[in-house]
Design a protein around this motif. Structure first.
Motif, PDB file in Angstrom:
ATOM      1  N   PHE A  25      45.172  34.165  44.850  1.00 15.04           N
ATOM      2  CA  PHE A  25      44.736  32.788  45.092  1.00 15.04           C
ATOM      3  C   PHE A  25      45.414  31.822  44.130  1.00 15.04           C
ATOM      4  O   PHE A  25      45.497  32.078  42.921  1.00 15.04           O
ATOM      5  CB  PHE A  25      43.216  32.672  44.913  1.00 15.04           C
ATOM      6  CG  PHE A  25      42.425  33.271  46.043  1.00 15.04           C
ATOM      7  CD1 PHE A  25      41.857  32.469  47.019  1.00 15.04           C
ATOM      8  CD2 PHE A  25      42.246  34.647  46.127  1.00 15.04           C
ATOM      9  CE1 PHE A  25      41.127  33.022  48.060  1.00 15.04           C
ATOM     10  CE2 PHE A  25      41.517  35.213  47.161  1.00 15.04           C
ATOM     11  CZ  PHE A  25      40.951  34.399  48.135  1.00 15.04           C
ATOM     12  N   GLU A  26      45.902  30.733  44.673  1.00 25.09           N
ATOM     13  CA  GLU A  26      46.397  29.614  43.868  1.00 25.09           C
ATOM     14  C   GLU A  26      45.396  28.476  44.067  1.00 25.09           C
ATOM     15  O   GLU A  26      45.271  27.921  45.164  1.00 25.09           O
ATOM     16  CB  GLU A  26      47.788  29.186  44.338  1.00 25.09           C
ATOM     17  CG  GLU A  26      48.397  28.056  43.527  1.00 25.09           C
ATOM     18  CD  GLU A  26      48.705  28.461  42.087  1.00 25.09           C
ATOM     19  OE1 GLU A  26      48.617  27.590  41.195  1.00 25.09           O
ATOM     20  OE2 GLU A  26      49.029  29.651  41.858  1.00 25.09           O
ATOM     21  N   GLY A  83      37.797  31.748  39.368  1.00 28.14           N
ATOM     22  CA  GLY A  83      36.394  31.856  39.786  1.00 28.14           C
ATOM     23  C   GLY A  83      36.266  32.299  41.226  1.00 28.14           C
ATOM     24  O   GLY A  83      35.950  31.486  42.108  1.00 28.14           O
ATOM     25  N   LEU A  84      36.518  33.591  41.467  1.00 25.41           N
ATOM     26  CA  LEU A  84      36.509  34.131  42.824  1.00 25.41           C
ATOM     27  C   LEU A  84      35.282  34.983  43.137  1.00 25.41           C
ATOM     28  O   LEU A  84      35.158  35.503  44.249  1.00 25.41           O
ATOM     29  CB  LEU A  84      37.769  34.978  43.059  1.00 25.41           C
ATOM     30  CG  LEU A  84      39.115  34.260  42.904  1.00 25.41           C
ATOM     31  CD1 LEU A  84      40.255  35.249  43.123  1.00 25.41           C
ATOM     32  CD2 LEU A  84      39.219  33.100  43.886  1.00 25.41           C
ATOM     33  N   GLN A  85      34.376  35.128  42.172  1.00 21.61           N
ATOM     34  CA  GLN A  85      33.252  36.034  42.372  1.00 21.61           C
ATOM     35  C   GLN A  85      32.374  35.614  43.553  1.00 21.61           C
ATOM     36  O   GLN A  85      31.855  36.461  44.292  1.00 21.61           O
ATOM     37  CB  GLN A  85      32.402  36.116  41.101  1.00 21.61           C
ATOM     38  CG  GLN A  85      31.331  37.210  41.130  1.00 21.61           C
ATOM     39  CD  GLN A  85      31.927  38.608  41.296  1.00 21.61           C
ATOM     40  OE1 GLN A  85      32.815  39.007  40.535  1.00 21.61           O
ATOM     41  NE2 GLN A  85      31.451  39.353  42.287  1.00 21.61           N
ATOM     42  N   GLY A  89      41.520  38.304  37.640  1.00 22.07           N
ATOM     43  CA  GLY A  89      40.595  37.219  37.966  1.00 22.07           C
ATOM     44  C   GLY A  89      41.134  36.227  38.970  1.00 22.07           C
ATOM     45  O   GLY A  89      40.425  35.307  39.385  1.00 22.07           O
ATOM     46  N   ALA A  90      42.389  36.399  39.376  1.00 14.54           N
ATOM     47  CA  ALA A  90      43.016  35.453  40.295  1.00 14.54           C
ATOM     48  C   ALA A  90      43.298  36.069  41.656  1.00 14.54           C
ATOM     49  O   ALA A  90      43.902  35.421  42.517  1.00 14.54           O
ATOM     50  CB  ALA A  90      44.321  34.928  39.704  1.00 14.54           C
ATOM     51  N   SER A  91      42.875  37.318  41.846  1.00 15.34           N
ATOM     52  CA  SER A  91      43.129  37.987  43.119  1.00 15.34           C
ATOM     53  C   SER A  91      41.985  38.929  43.449  1.00 15.34           C
ATOM     54  O   SER A  91      41.204  39.319  42.572  1.00 15.34           O
ATOM     55  CB  SER A  91      44.452  38.762  43.077  1.00 15.34           C
ATOM     56  OG  SER A  91      44.374  39.813  42.124  1.00 15.34           O
ATOM     57  N   TYR A  97      46.231  27.699  48.097  1.00 19.84           N
ATOM     58  CA  TYR A  97      46.679  28.629  49.131  1.00 19.84           C
ATOM     59  C   TYR A  97      46.447  30.066  48.670  1.00 19.84           C
ATOM     60  O   TYR A  97      46.082  30.314  47.512  1.00 19.84           O
ATOM     61  CB  TYR A  97      48.164  28.413  49.454  1.00 19.84           C
ATOM     62  CG  TYR A  97      49.097  28.532  48.270  1.00 19.84           C
ATOM     63  CD1 TYR A  97      49.627  29.767  47.879  1.00 19.84           C
ATOM     64  CD2 TYR A  97      49.448  27.406  47.530  1.00 19.84           C
ATOM     65  CE1 TYR A  97      50.477  29.871  46.788  1.00 19.84           C
ATOM     66  CE2 TYR A  97      50.300  27.500  46.437  1.00 19.84           C
ATOM     67  CZ  TYR A  97      50.816  28.737  46.070  1.00 19.84           C
ATOM     68  OH  TYR A  97      51.655  28.845  44.987  1.00 19.84           O
ATOM     69  N   ILE A  98      46.644  30.999  49.603  1.00 17.67           N
ATOM     70  CA  ILE A  98      46.548  32.419  49.264  1.00 17.67           C
ATOM     71  C   ILE A  98      47.850  33.113  49.627  1.00 17.67           C
ATOM     72  O   ILE A  98      48.618  32.636  50.465  1.00 17.67           O
ATOM     73  CB  ILE A  98      45.375  33.119  49.989  1.00 17.67           C
ATOM     74  CG1 ILE A  98      45.618  33.141  51.506  1.00 17.67           C
ATOM     75  CG2 ILE A  98      44.061  32.463  49.651  1.00 17.67           C
ATOM     76  CD1 ILE A  98      44.619  34.002  52.271  1.00 17.67           C
ATOM     77  N   GLU A  99      48.078  34.247  48.970  1.00 23.42           N
ATOM     78  CA  GLU A  99      49.200  35.122  49.297  1.00 23.42           C
ATOM     79  C   GLU A  99      48.617  36.494  49.621  1.00 23.42           C
ATOM     80  O   GLU A  99      48.048  37.158  48.760  1.00 23.42           O
ATOM     81  CB  GLU A  99      50.192  35.196  48.136  1.00 23.42           C
ATOM     82  CG  GLU A  99      50.880  33.862  47.862  1.00 23.42           C
ATOM     83  CD  GLU A  99      51.818  33.914  46.665  1.00 23.42           C
ATOM     84  OE1 GLU A  99      51.693  34.882  45.863  1.00 23.42           O
ATOM     85  OE2 GLU A  99      52.660  33.014  46.519  1.00 23.42           O
TER      86      GLU A  99
END
Length: 235
Positions: free
Chosen positions: A33-34, A63-65, A88-90, A121-123
């Motif tokens: 995630f960006e 903060g993806l939790q 923490g970013a994916s 955006y996401i990758e």
């Protein structure tokens, strides 16, 4: 306006090659995630071996939790579970039945049109059990960034423009009709004015005086007759 929509379509075309409408992988995928530091409300359609579910969560950089929890709350409906990776970013998506995992229709609150610079955006990359990529990286963002959405907006604008043209055409037709009516009325008035201009005013005055004299005489006779009784006629 139509010009704004054209600009937005240009933005979408310029970024068209970078973003996909959906991402798909077999069994397992890593999603990077960006995101900005502020919270953004995301929703996306997640499909797994069991079914599909729209997932909604507020997320930001690191903060993806919330998203992981929302995906896992729907695992019984999709067959897909999520884990937060150490960076923490994916996140990693895993299908319980080794089926296809698909993400589509991303919606980001506040993004309602194609942007010239995409910051969220996401990758999405399919991986095997060892973490080795099995697919090309697929980049996704809000669906309004897609050319198809912008073309739809442009078509709506063109349709609206056609309706406005039809309305203006109707108003012009009414104006033309009113112009004809006013022209006919003006011609009639011009004829009346011409007749008055050609008339002998002295003769008109004499004729009017004669008519007034006759009127006065008739009124006097009527008044006199009205004052007489039956006995006056008998005599």
């Amino acid at each position: 306006s139509l010009f704004d929509i054209v600009d937005l379509t240009i933005n979408a075309v310029e970024t068209a090659s970078a973003f996909s409408p959906r991402a798909n992988a077999l069994n397992k995928a890593v999603v990077d995630f960006e995101l900005p530091s502020r919270l953004e409300k995301w929703s996306l359609d997640l499909s797994g071996s069991i079914g599909a579910k729209t997932i909604t969560a507020s997320i930001n950089e690191g903060g993806l939790q919330n998203l992981v929890d929302a995906i896992n709350a729907a695992t019984a409906e999709t067959g897909t579970a999520a884990t937060l990776n150490a960076d923490g970013a994916s996140i990693t998506l895993q299908d319980d039945m080794n089926g296809d995992i698909t993400i589509s229709n991303i919606q980001i609150e506040g993004v309602n049109s194609a942007l010239d610079k995409v910051t969220s955006y996401i990758e999405f990359t399919g991986v095997d059990a060892a973490g080795v990529p099995t697919t090309k990286m697929q980049k996704m963002t809000d669906s309004d960034q897609l050319v198809s959405s912008s073309i739809g907006n442009m078509q709506d604008a063109i349709d609206n423009l056609s309706l406005q043209r039809a309305y203006v055409g109707g108003q012009l037709s009414k104006a033309a009709t009113q112009t004809d009516v006013v022209g006919a009325r003006k011609l009639s008035v011009d004829k009346d004015v011409s007749r008055l201009g050609d008339a002998d005013l002295a003769a008109l005055i004499t004729d009017l005086q004669a008519q007034l004299t006759n009127l006065n005489a008739a009124q006097a006779a009527f008044a006199k007759i009205g004052q007489q009784s039956l006995f006056d006629y008998i005599r």
